[in-house]
Design a protein around this motif. Structure first.
Motif, PDB file in Angstrom:
ATOM      1  N   LYS A  60       1.229  -3.808 -17.602  1.00 24.19           N
ATOM      2  CA  LYS A  60       0.156  -4.809 -17.556  1.00 24.19           C
ATOM      3  C   LYS A  60       0.693  -6.228 -17.704  1.00 24.19           C
ATOM      4  O   LYS A  60       1.530  -6.504 -18.573  1.00 24.19           O
ATOM      5  CB  LYS A  60      -0.852  -4.575 -18.692  1.00 24.19           C
ATOM      6  CG  LYS A  60      -1.489  -3.201 -18.721  1.00 24.19           C
ATOM      7  CD  LYS A  60      -2.408  -2.952 -17.553  1.00 24.19           C
ATOM      8  CE  LYS A  60      -3.338  -1.786 -17.796  1.00 24.19           C
ATOM      9  NZ  LYS A  60      -3.636  -1.026 -16.558  1.00 24.19           N
ATOM     10  N   LEU A  61       0.147  -7.124 -16.874  1.00 25.73           N
ATOM     11  CA  LEU A  61       0.483  -8.554 -16.898  1.00 25.73           C
ATOM     12  C   LEU A  61      -0.796  -9.342 -17.082  1.00 25.73           C
ATOM     13  O   LEU A  61      -1.808  -8.983 -16.458  1.00 25.73           O
ATOM     14  CB  LEU A  61       0.968  -8.936 -15.504  1.00 25.73           C
ATOM     15  CG  LEU A  61       2.410  -9.091 -15.175  1.00 25.73           C
ATOM     16  CD1 LEU A  61       2.535  -9.503 -13.712  1.00 25.73           C
ATOM     17  CD2 LEU A  61       3.038 -10.147 -16.075  1.00 25.73           C
ATOM     18  N   ALA A  62      -0.790 -10.398 -17.884  1.00 25.66           N
ATOM     19  CA  ALA A  62      -2.022 -11.167 -18.079  1.00 25.66           C
ATOM     20  C   ALA A  62      -1.780 -12.651 -17.831  1.00 25.66           C
ATOM     21  O   ALA A  62      -0.742 -13.192 -18.214  1.00 25.66           O
ATOM     22  CB  ALA A  62      -2.538 -10.957 -19.501  1.00 25.66           C
ATOM     23  N   TYR A  63      -2.759 -13.284 -17.185  1.00 26.18           N
ATOM     24  CA  TYR A  63      -2.739 -14.735 -16.972  1.00 26.18           C
ATOM     25  C   TYR A  63      -4.017 -15.313 -17.551  1.00 26.18           C
ATOM     26  O   TYR A  63      -5.114 -14.847 -17.219  1.00 26.18           O
ATOM     27  CB  TYR A  63      -2.716 -15.071 -15.482  1.00 26.18           C
ATOM     28  CG  TYR A  63      -1.524 -14.529 -14.747  1.00 26.18           C
ATOM     29  CD1 TYR A  63      -0.296 -15.189 -14.792  1.00 26.18           C
ATOM     30  CD2 TYR A  63      -1.622 -13.358 -14.001  1.00 26.18           C
ATOM     31  CE1 TYR A  63       0.808 -14.689 -14.122  1.00 26.18           C
ATOM     32  CE2 TYR A  63      -0.526 -12.847 -13.318  1.00 26.18           C
ATOM     33  CZ  TYR A  63       0.685 -13.518 -13.385  1.00 26.18           C
ATOM     34  OH  TYR A  63       1.767 -13.025 -12.726  1.00 26.18           O
ATOM     35  N   GLY A  64      -3.885 -16.317 -18.400  1.00 31.51           N
ATOM     36  CA  GLY A  64      -5.065 -16.989 -18.938  1.00 31.51           C
ATOM     37  C   GLY A  64      -5.156 -18.392 -18.363  1.00 31.51           C
ATOM     38  O   GLY A  64      -4.135 -19.070 -18.217  1.00 31.51           O
ATOM     39  N   VAL A  65      -6.377 -18.833 -18.025  1.00 33.51           N
ATOM     40  CA  VAL A  65      -6.581 -20.159 -17.439  1.00 33.51           C
ATOM     41  C   VAL A  65      -7.678 -20.888 -18.207  1.00 33.51           C
ATOM     42  O   VAL A  65      -8.791 -20.365 -18.346  1.00 33.51           O
ATOM     43  CB  VAL A  65      -7.012 -20.039 -15.946  1.00 33.51           C
ATOM     44  CG1 VAL A  65      -7.214 -21.427 -15.338  1.00 33.51           C
ATOM     45  CG2 VAL A  65      -6.017 -19.235 -15.147  1.00 33.51           C
ATOM     46  N   ASP A  66      -7.356 -22.071 -18.715  1.00 29.55           N
ATOM     47  CA  ASP A  66      -8.369 -22.894 -19.390  1.00 29.55           C
ATOM     48  C   ASP A  66      -7.936 -24.353 -19.298  1.00 29.55           C
ATOM     49  O   ASP A  66      -6.749 -24.662 -19.312  1.00 29.55           O
ATOM     50  CB  ASP A  66      -8.540 -22.481 -20.864  1.00 29.55           C
ATOM     51  CG  ASP A  66      -9.875 -22.927 -21.434  1.00 29.55           C
ATOM     52  OD1 ASP A  66     -10.750 -22.058 -21.634  1.00 29.55           O
ATOM     53  OD2 ASP A  66     -10.060 -24.141 -21.678  1.00 29.55           O
TER      54      ASP A  66
END
Ligand SMILES: C[S@@+](CC[C@H](N)C(=O)[O-])C[C@H]1O[C@@H](n2cnc3c(N)ncnc32)[C@H](O)[C@@H]1O
Length: 259
Positions: free
Chosen positions: A59-65
């Motif tokens: 699993k890979l995660a990208y957060g955008v804010d």
């Protein structure tokens, strides 16, 4: 102890462990395979990213804010607690979710109704089109949504925890625009109430409006996941795919577009 609005928010509002498992499950249900990359748009302190990356080594995660403050909070309080190999699979970007260069993902999740901040149809359509463009070939777009007659008037709900109370306060509703203002207040035990820890100025989008927009942006199929009911008639937290919703004073559902 100093008041920490993000800690109280996490405890009262979020269930990132449950959300990560839900996203993993619905992708398998809809696509018959396992998702790898999940992008959490409007991620704030990116708790969901941290739980997603911890599900397995694939699993890979990208957060955008846009806002550096919650991103920094997440780096210090959530990311730094993870094992180094899990930390390497979490990437955060301080940018606009409308940025056309966002990383590709199998799942894009915009949770806790954050897209309600887009009040005009053309901006929300641009956002959904950007999600469609940046999803992988078999990608899915997951929004949560709430509604029901209870959201069409001001009201305030208190939930008590051991060491604080959480208040969800709807201040207004305009039937012409569907715009509504909300605030979160906290009252730590034995201390004064802290009002407006978080405030939201939203347009309440309906499920058919969202479904139409997803289809206009190229999503081939739109699915609805509705909450089951426990023996007292309350929501049981179990969401399953349905063809028809249920009349409720207030409901939370998921709308999921398949690219
Ligand atoms: C409701 S909060 C986030 C909630 C979080 N997703 C959760 O599940 O609890 C909304 C977040 O969206 C961010 N935001 C608002 N507009 C944005 C935009 N255009 N691009 C990126 N982030 C945005 C805000 O900075 C804020 O952190």
């Amino acid at each position: 102890m100093a008041f920490d609005k993000y800690e109280f928010y996490q405890r009262a509002v979020q269930s990132p462990d449950v959300d990560a498992l839900f996203l993993d499950r619905v992708y398998r249900e809809l696509r018959n395979k396992s998702a790898k990359a999940m992008r959490e748009d409007f991620c704030a302190a990116f708790a969901l990213c941290c739980h997603w990356a911890g599900l397995s080594e694939t699993k890979l995660a990208y957060g955008v804010d846009l806002d550096p403050e919650p991103l920094d909070y997440g780096r210090k309080n959530y990311l730094s607690l993870l094992a180094p190999d899990i930390q390497k699979r979490v990437h955060v970007l301080q940018t606009d979710v409308l940025n056309p260069e966002l990383p590709e993902a199998d799942i894009i999740a915009a949770l806790n109704f954050s897209y309600f901040a887009f009040k005009d149809r053309s901006t929300l359509k641009n956002y959904i089109a950007n999600c469609h463009r940046t999803l992988a070939a078999d990608g899915i777009l997951v929004f949560d949504c709430f509604g029901g007659p209870a959201c069409m008037e001001p009201n305030e709900h208190e939930t008590e925890y051991d060491d604080f109370s959480y208040f969800w306060d709807q201040d207004s509703y305009d039937p012409i625009t569907n715009e509504a203002k909300f605030a979160i207040h906290f009252k730590p035990r034995g201390q004064k109430k802290i009002t407006d820890a978080f405030t939201y100025d939203w347009r309440l989008w309906s499920l058919p409006e969202l479904s139409d927009l997803m289809k206009e942006c190229g999503f081939k199929k739109v699915n609805f996941y509705w909450e089951g009911t426990d023996e007292d008639g309350d929501g049981d937290g179990e969401y399953t795919k349905v063809e028809q919703g249920e009349i409720c004073e207030s409901w939370v559902a998921y709308i999921i577009g398949e690219k």
